[in-house]
Write a protein that holds these residues in place. Structure first.
Motif, PDB file in Angstrom:
ATOM      1  N   GLY A   1       0.837  -1.188   0.000  1.00 59.21           N
ATOM      2  CA  GLY A   1       0.000   0.000   0.000  1.00 59.21           C
ATOM      3  C   GLY A   1       0.872   1.238   0.000  1.00 59.21           C
ATOM      4  O   GLY A   1       2.098   1.169   0.115  1.00 59.21           O
ATOM      5  N   SER A   2       0.248   2.370  -0.103  1.00 58.24           N
ATOM      6  CA  SER A   2       0.949   3.646  -0.127  1.00 58.24           C
ATOM      7  C   SER A   2       1.686   3.887   1.183  1.00 58.24           C
ATOM      8  O   SER A   2       1.353   3.301   2.222  1.00 58.24           O
ATOM      9  CB  SER A   2      -0.065   4.770  -0.352  1.00 58.24           C
ATOM     10  OG  SER A   2       0.546   6.031  -0.256  1.00 58.24           O
ATOM     11  N   GLY A   3       2.664   4.766   1.132  1.00 65.10           N
ATOM     12  CA  GLY A   3       3.266   5.254   2.360  1.00 65.10           C
ATOM     13  C   GLY A   3       2.169   5.888   3.206  1.00 65.10           C
ATOM     14  O   GLY A   3       1.285   6.553   2.675  1.00 65.10           O
ATOM     15  N   GLY A   4       2.196   5.650   4.504  1.00 69.12           N
ATOM     16  CA  GLY A   4       1.190   6.216   5.384  1.00 69.12           C
ATOM     17  C   GLY A   4      -0.118   5.453   5.435  1.00 69.12           C
ATOM     18  O   GLY A   4      -1.039   5.853   6.143  1.00 69.12           O
ATOM     19  N   SER A   5      -0.209   4.332   4.725  1.00 66.19           N
ATOM     20  CA  SER A   5      -1.464   3.569   4.715  1.00 66.19           C
ATOM     21  C   SER A   5      -1.633   2.700   5.960  1.00 66.19           C
ATOM     22  O   SER A   5      -2.738   2.246   6.248  1.00 66.19           O
ATOM     23  CB  SER A   5      -1.566   2.703   3.455  1.00 66.19           C
ATOM     24  OG  SER A   5      -0.532   1.742   3.419  1.00 66.19           O
ATOM     25  N   GLY A   6      -0.553   2.457   6.688  1.00 66.57           N
ATOM     26  CA  GLY A   6      -0.641   1.653   7.904  1.00 66.57           C
ATOM     27  C   GLY A   6      -0.079   0.251   7.764  1.00 66.57           C
ATOM     28  O   GLY A   6      -0.396  -0.634   8.564  1.00 66.57           O
ATOM     29  N   LYS A   7       0.790   0.047   6.773  1.00 59.76           N
ATOM     30  CA  LYS A   7       1.348  -1.300   6.521  1.00 59.76           C
ATOM     31  C   LYS A   7       2.093  -1.843   7.732  1.00 59.76           C
ATOM     32  O   LYS A   7       1.844  -2.979   8.153  1.00 59.76           O
ATOM     33  CB  LYS A   7       2.299  -1.265   5.316  1.00 59.76           C
ATOM     34  CG  LYS A   7       1.648  -0.902   4.009  1.00 59.76           C
ATOM     35  CD  LYS A   7       2.638  -0.916   2.855  1.00 59.76           C
ATOM     36  CE  LYS A   7       3.796   0.055   2.996  1.00 59.76           C
ATOM     37  NZ  LYS A   7       3.405   1.481   2.943  1.00 59.76           N
ATOM     38  N   SER A   8       3.002  -1.071   8.283  1.00 64.75           N
ATOM     39  CA  SER A   8       3.825  -1.557   9.401  1.00 64.75           C
ATOM     40  C   SER A   8       2.997  -1.796  10.650  1.00 64.75           C
ATOM     41  O   SER A   8       3.202  -2.786  11.365  1.00 64.75           O
ATOM     42  CB  SER A   8       4.963  -0.575   9.702  1.00 64.75           C
ATOM     43  OG  SER A   8       5.831  -0.493   8.598  1.00 64.75           O
ATOM     44  N   THR A   9       2.062  -0.913  10.916  1.00 65.25           N
ATOM     45  CA  THR A   9       1.189  -1.081  12.081  1.00 65.25           C
ATOM     46  C   THR A   9       0.358  -2.352  11.944  1.00 65.25           C
ATOM     47  O   THR A   9       0.257  -3.152  12.884  1.00 65.25           O
ATOM     48  CB  THR A   9       0.277   0.149  12.245  1.00 65.25           C
ATOM     49  OG1 THR A   9       1.105   1.310  12.408  1.00 65.25           O
ATOM     50  CG2 THR A   9      -0.650   0.000  13.438  1.00 65.25           C
ATOM     51  N   LEU A  10      -0.230  -2.549  10.767  1.00 65.46           N
ATOM     52  CA  LEU A  10      -1.013  -3.767  10.543  1.00 65.46           C
ATOM     53  C   LEU A  10      -0.122  -5.001  10.659  1.00 65.46           C
ATOM     54  O   LEU A  10      -0.519  -5.996  11.268  1.00 65.46           O
ATOM     55  CB  LEU A  10      -1.705  -3.731   9.178  1.00 65.46           C
ATOM     56  CG  LEU A  10      -2.485  -5.005   8.806  1.00 65.46           C
ATOM     57  CD1 LEU A  10      -3.582  -5.312   9.828  1.00 65.46           C
ATOM     58  CD2 LEU A  10      -3.071  -4.872   7.405  1.00 65.46           C
ATOM     59  N   ALA A  11       1.074  -4.948  10.103  1.00 64.55           N
ATOM     60  CA  ALA A  11       1.986  -6.096  10.171  1.00 64.55           C
ATOM     61  C   ALA A  11       2.277  -6.468  11.631  1.00 64.55           C
ATOM     62  O   ALA A  11       2.214  -7.656  11.999  1.00 64.55           O
ATOM     63  CB  ALA A  11       3.277  -5.789   9.419  1.00 64.55           C
ATOM     64  N   ARG A  12       2.584  -5.481  12.456  1.00 63.56           N
ATOM     65  CA  ARG A  12       2.864  -5.755  13.878  1.00 63.56           C
ATOM     66  C   ARG A  12       1.656  -6.368  14.572  1.00 63.56           C
ATOM     67  O   ARG A  12       1.781  -7.373  15.288  1.00 63.56           O
ATOM     68  CB  ARG A  12       3.264  -4.465  14.601  1.00 63.56           C
ATOM     69  CG  ARG A  12       4.705  -4.080  14.453  1.00 63.56           C
ATOM     70  CD  ARG A  12       5.112  -2.961  15.414  1.00 63.56           C
ATOM     71  NE  ARG A  12       4.331  -1.741  15.232  1.00 63.56           N
ATOM     72  CZ  ARG A  12       4.609  -0.806  14.317  1.00 63.56           C
ATOM     73  NH1 ARG A  12       5.634  -0.965  13.509  1.00 63.56           N
ATOM     74  NH2 ARG A  12       3.866   0.278  14.229  1.00 63.56           N
ATOM     75  N   ARG A  13       0.493  -5.772  14.364  1.00 64.21           N
ATOM     76  CA  ARG A  13      -0.718  -6.264  15.031  1.00 64.21           C
ATOM     77  C   ARG A  13      -1.094  -7.656  14.549  1.00 64.21           C
ATOM     78  O   ARG A  13      -1.471  -8.522  15.346  1.00 64.21           O
ATOM     79  CB  ARG A  13      -1.855  -5.281  14.814  1.00 64.21           C
ATOM     80  CG  ARG A  13      -1.614  -3.954  15.535  1.00 64.21           C
ATOM     81  CD  ARG A  13      -2.734  -2.984  15.353  1.00 64.21           C
ATOM     82  NE  ARG A  13      -3.932  -3.467  16.056  1.00 64.21           N
ATOM     83  CZ  ARG A  13      -5.144  -2.989  15.821  1.00 64.21           C
ATOM     84  NH1 ARG A  13      -5.331  -2.038  14.933  1.00 64.21           N
ATOM     85  NH2 ARG A  13      -6.187  -3.466  16.487  1.00 64.21           N
ATOM     86  N   LEU A  14      -0.974  -7.888  13.259  1.00 65.62           N
ATOM     87  CA  LEU A  14      -1.282  -9.192  12.691  1.00 65.62           C
ATOM     88  C   LEU A  14      -0.282 -10.244  13.174  1.00 65.62           C
ATOM     89  O   LEU A  14      -0.662 -11.373  13.486  1.00 65.62           O
ATOM     90  CB  LEU A  14      -1.280  -9.083  11.165  1.00 65.62           C
ATOM     91  CG  LEU A  14      -1.954 -10.157  10.349  1.00 65.62           C
ATOM     92  CD1 LEU A  14      -3.382 -10.391  10.784  1.00 65.62           C
ATOM     93  CD2 LEU A  14      -1.901  -9.781   8.874  1.00 65.62           C
ATOM     94  N   GLY A  15       0.983  -9.856  13.251  1.00 67.72           N
ATOM     95  CA  GLY A  15       2.009 -10.765  13.760  1.00 67.72           C
ATOM     96  C   GLY A  15       1.720 -11.198  15.190  1.00 67.72           C
ATOM     97  O   GLY A  15       1.872 -12.375  15.539  1.00 67.72           O
ATOM     98  N   GLN A  16       1.296 -10.250  16.028  1.00 60.72           N
ATOM     99  CA  GLN A  16       0.947 -10.584  17.411  1.00 60.72           C
ATOM    100  C   GLN A  16      -0.265 -11.497  17.460  1.00 60.72           C
ATOM    101  O   GLN A  16      -0.289 -12.475  18.207  1.00 60.72           O
ATOM    102  CB  GLN A  16       0.662  -9.301  18.202  1.00 60.72           C
ATOM    103  CG  GLN A  16       1.879  -8.464  18.454  1.00 60.72           C
ATOM    104  CD  GLN A  16       1.547  -7.084  19.011  1.00 60.72           C
ATOM    105  OE1 GLN A  16       0.386  -6.659  19.038  1.00 60.72           O
ATOM    106  NE2 GLN A  16       2.571  -6.373  19.453  1.00 60.72           N
ATOM    107  N   ARG A  17      -1.247 -11.193  16.644  1.00 61.82           N
ATOM    108  CA  ARG A  17      -2.488 -11.965  16.654  1.00 61.82           C
ATOM    109  C   ARG A  17      -2.265 -13.399  16.161  1.00 61.82           C
ATOM    110  O   ARG A  17      -2.811 -14.342  16.701  1.00 61.82           O
ATOM    111  CB  ARG A  17      -3.533 -11.247  15.788  1.00 61.82           C
ATOM    112  CG  ARG A  17      -4.773 -12.015  15.513  1.00 61.82           C
ATOM    113  CD  ARG A  17      -6.034 -11.719  16.279  1.00 61.82           C
ATOM    114  NE  ARG A  17      -6.168 -10.505  16.998  1.00 61.82           N
ATOM    115  CZ  ARG A  17      -7.111  -9.602  16.786  1.00 61.82           C
ATOM    116  NH1 ARG A  17      -7.965  -9.766  15.811  1.00 61.82           N
ATOM    117  NH2 ARG A  17      -7.215  -8.557  17.557  1.00 61.82           N
ATOM    118  N   LEU A  18      -1.453 -13.560  15.092  1.00 62.93           N
ATOM    119  CA  LEU A  18      -1.264 -14.874  14.480  1.00 62.93           C
ATOM    120  C   LEU A  18      -0.006 -15.599  14.959  1.00 62.93           C
ATOM    121  O   LEU A  18       0.200 -16.756  14.608  1.00 62.93           O
ATOM    122  CB  LEU A  18      -1.224 -14.735  12.953  1.00 62.93           C
ATOM    123  CG  LEU A  18      -2.471 -14.150  12.291  1.00 62.93           C
ATOM    124  CD1 LEU A  18      -2.245 -13.976  10.791  1.00 62.93           C
ATOM    125  CD2 LEU A  18      -3.691 -15.023  12.561  1.00 62.93           C
ATOM    126  N   GLY A  19       0.833 -14.913  15.709  1.00 63.83           N
ATOM    127  CA  GLY A  19       2.074 -15.529  16.176  1.00 63.83           C
ATOM    128  C   GLY A  19       3.078 -15.775  15.057  1.00 63.83           C
ATOM    129  O   GLY A  19       3.832 -16.750  15.099  1.00 63.83           O
TER     130      GLY A  19
END
Length: 167
Positions: free
Chosen positions: A8-26
């Motif tokens: 996605g574009s810069g500022g779309s929230g890619k890194s934030t989603l990646a961190r949250r998804l990583g925590q959720r899915l292990g």
């Protein structure tokens, strides 16, 4: 969902989603910006980028966020799930400015060492022009992959939040 790429574009929230998804899915999370940049914002060569991605692909599970379109096919080939954050340019620009003001003069955890947060005309222009310059080719490519990959397109921070809650 064991090999997930987030684009996605810069500022779309890619890194934030990646961190949250990583925590959720292990799952382990790899932020491409942390691998592709060298100190003082020097971008790795295309060959170095290919080597980096080849190394990341040796992991059996992963979440990788970042675009790097020149080497995106490597991730597409291995990914079972592709998440495209198709967020409006206004929201992306707002989040870029907010991120800059919050992280000015520091290195974010999802960035390479020696790359303090910055906001310049070139990056702002890239974000502003993303819907016209990058989005059409991404949508076309994702449509071609619908039969072989799980494709998830999210259009707003609220939709991202709702999707995460129902995961």
């Amino acid at each position: 969902m064991k090999k997930i790429m987030i684009i996605g574009s810069g500022g779309s929230g890619k890194s934030t989603l990646a961190r949250r998804l990583g925590q959720r899915l292990g799952l382990p999370v790899f932020h491409l910006d942390a691998y592709m940049w060298k100190p003082d914002w020097i971008l790795s060569t295309r060959e170095e980028q290919s080597d980096i991605q080849s190394q990341l692909m040796t992991h059996t599970e992963w979440i990788i966020d970042g675009n790097y379109s020149g080497t995106m096919d490597v991730r597409i080939k291995e990914a079972d799930t592709i998440i495209f954050l198709d967020i409006s340019r206004r929201i992306c620009l707002y989040q870029v400015v907010k991120r800059y003001l919050t992280n000015r003069n520091i290195v974010r955890p999802d960035m390479a060492e020696g790359c303090e947060e910055k906001m310049d005309k070139e990056f702002l222009s890239w974000v502003w022009n993303f819907p016209r310059n990058k989005r059409p080719a991404l949508i076309k490519r994702l449509n071609e992959l619908r039969d072989t990959k799980q494709i998830i397109i999210l259009h707003s921070p609220q939709q991202i939040e709702k999707w995460l809650c129902h995961l």
